[in-house]
Design an enzyme around this catalytic site. Sequence first.
Site, mmCIF file in Angstrom:
data_model
loop_
_atom_site.group_PDB
_atom_site.id
_atom_site.type_symbol
_atom_site.label_atom_id
_atom_site.label_comp_id
_atom_site.label_asym_id
_atom_site.label_seq_id
_atom_site.Cartn_x
_atom_site.Cartn_y
_atom_site.Cartn_z
ATOM 1 C CD GLU A 71 -36.133 -7.068 2.249
ATOM 2 O OE1 GLU A 71 -35.513 -6.523 1.310
ATOM 3 O OE2 GLU A 71 -36.631 -8.183 2.140
ATOM 4 C CG HIS B 46 -1.863 1.146 1.327
ATOM 5 N ND1 HIS B 46 -2.500 1.685 0.226
ATOM 6 C CD2 HIS B 46 -2.288 1.863 2.395
ATOM 7 C CE1 HIS B 46 -3.286 2.681 0.627
ATOM 8 N NE2 HIS B 46 -3.162 2.806 1.936
#
Length: 330
Positions: free
Chosen positions: A227, A108
């Site tokens: 949901e 990184h």
Amino acid sequence: MARMYYENECNLEVLNGRKVAIIGFGSQGHAHALNLYESGVDVRVGLYEGSKSWSRAEEAGLRVLTAAEAAAEADIIMILINDEKQVALYEESIKPNLTAGKYLAFAHGFNIHYGQIVPPADVNVFMIAPKGPGHTVRSQYQEGKGVPCLIAVHQDVSGDTKEVGLAYAAGIGGARAGVLETTFREETETDLFGEQAVLCGGVTELMKAGFETLVEAGYSPESAYFECIHEMKLIVDMINQGGFSYMRYSISDTAEYGDYSVGSRIITEETKKEMKKVLKEVQDGTFAKNWLVENQVGRPYFRAKRRIEAEHQLEAVGKKLRGMMSWLKK
């Protein structure tokens, strides 16, 4: 278009006779070290004395030294510990052992891009960044596959740094999938922005807001969790498999119509304006400064937010519901 390299363009033999030190044995460290070892590369692991990973690395058949000892004898030094811990380790254990012509590597670009680590001018510096977690880098290698990687060169004193980087990518299995050429700046800024605005910050806030909206309207927390949170994986897996078009092909027409008619009401122009501000703060160093200062003062905001988020109702509901799902890996 950025250049992509594959196995036939990566010569693993470039690493013959070169000693590689993997500093750290966490998620990425264990995968890099073991994959390179099984690719026939001369690998040693560098850790601090007393590290819990020391025996784990030795049990895996790897040679383990202190970080300073590993760096001293290695030609290629890959630093794979947390961004915020790299500077102290570099100053104490790596820098004194960086002689001319060695290769310093990262997965990184944070500390190089923001000038927290400034390697000597006579040292080669490159990045190999797998686009997946360490356990996937390891499991894909074991299956004869690979995780795509990014490659970037920051300093090329010896004239062969890209070749060494590509060989390293081949050694961990990345070249089987493809190695995409980038820069330290592009990798760092896109990675930080993606984590903050979309992958972590954006997605978790979106799911939490959906959960809270349903619960505040009187619906059961369990239904709201299923949901707005649990089913996110189904959607992301379909996108991962075949893009937005495959996901939209797979869902009902009702769901697809809702996608088109409501998505832009949630992610509005105001949201995009805020995303641009987030990107600017990544580009101009504001985020990096805030994160570095946060670490210097003992992480008060970070720790408080971690505690507050862990105590949210959705975490308790999710834990209960996941307990019903025997197929989920613990």
